[in-house]
Scaffold this active site. Sequence first.
Site, PDB file in Angstrom:
ATOM      1  N   ASN A 113       5.794  -5.026  -1.030  1.00 55.48           N
ATOM      2  CA  ASN A 113       5.585  -6.246  -1.173  1.00 55.48           C
ATOM      3  C   ASN A 113       6.457  -6.666  -2.693  1.00 55.48           C
ATOM      4  OD1 ASN A 113       4.504  -9.030  -1.831  1.00 55.48           O
ATOM      5  ND2 ASN A 113       2.695  -8.358  -2.585  1.00 55.48           N
ATOM      6  N   GLU A 171      -7.317  -3.498  -0.810  1.00 50.68           N
ATOM      7  CA  GLU A 171      -6.409  -3.560  -2.099  1.00 50.68           C
ATOM      8  C   GLU A 171      -7.442  -3.937  -3.234  1.00 50.68           C
ATOM      9  OE1 GLU A 171      -2.051  -4.028  -1.630  1.00 50.68           O
ATOM     10  OE2 GLU A 171      -2.937  -5.774  -1.918  1.00 50.68           O
TER      11      GLU A 171
HETATM   12  C1  PEP Z   1       0.674  -5.390  -3.957  1.00 46.91           C
HETATM   13  O1  PEP Z   1       1.042  -6.273  -4.499  1.00 46.91           O
HETATM   14  O2  PEP Z   1      -0.011  -5.619  -3.002  1.00 46.91           O
HETATM   15  C2  PEP Z   1       0.187  -4.141  -4.711  1.00 46.91           C
HETATM   16  C3  PEP Z   1      -0.620  -3.457  -4.195  1.00 46.91           C
HETATM   17  O3  PEP Z   1       0.737  -4.088  -6.064  1.00 46.91           O
HETATM   18  P1  PEP Z   1       0.920  -2.702  -6.901  1.00 46.91           P
HETATM   19  O4  PEP Z   1       1.508  -1.795  -5.993  1.00 46.91           O
HETATM   20  O5  PEP Z   1       1.978  -3.223  -7.817  1.00 46.91           O
HETATM   21  O6  PEP Z   1      -0.307  -2.343  -7.292  1.00 46.91           O
END
Ligand code: PEP
Length: 253
Positions: free
Chosen positions: A9, A166
């Site tokens: 992402n 997440e």
């Molecule tokens: C995300 O944007 O879904 C994400 C997990 O970001 P990061 O890996 O930077 O924590």
Amino acid sequence: MRRLLIAGNWKMNKLQSEAREFAAQFLPRVAAVEKVDIVICPPFTSLWVMNSALAGSRVMLGAQNMYWEEQGAFTGEVSALMLVDAGCQYVIIGHSERRQILGENNFLVHKKIARALETGLKPILCVGETLQERENNLAMQVVQEQLQHALAGLSLESGDVAVAYEPVWAIGTGINASCNDAQEMCLFIRKMLAELYDTELAARTRILYGGSVKADNIEKFLQQPDIDGALIGGASLEPASLAAMVGVGENAK
Ligand code: PEP
């Protein structure tokens, strides 16, 4: 039986020229990868350039958001069909940055998931609790509500949706969930999918972990029985870093 899925992402990063350069450096590094599905989700403005850069490779294209109506007077929005037209197979829906900064709620997430499925896009549905919710022992309740609302009344075929767990406090902070906590929540999500649908669909749905995943910590997540890949923000911006994580997936499980 579930293929690993590693999705990058990019958030609001990279101009078209930078996206093209990324593809030029990334694709040779993953040309031999067979066991991992790779999806890159650039900003809307780089979808076309990435679609042509990825042509002929096994790397797939995803978007970071979409609108739920088919077309019309929705200034600034992009429809699911426009994403398909730009070459997308996947779309991230309900990312915590959209929920927290842009006021996206479970009701809107549901409408987006429904339209994405109807249009043939595979949603990567993001769920996860805040730090306060975890500290108050509400993590599972919050994730359960997010999942139930997002999928309410939708009939799913195996593989239609991937769910990304997440935890909000782990995104972009450099702080991971422990692999035990991540596994526990991903198993909980799988059990909920079994209740909402059936064990067959639950067993075939890919559940990802996301939150400060990097090349030096991805392995312990991919080793968990109910974690089928990762949604990666910051560490997906560098071709060598994303390729290294895909490489770990290729050799895992
Ligand atoms: C995300 O944007 O879904 C994400 C997990 O970001 P990061 O890996 O930077 O924590």
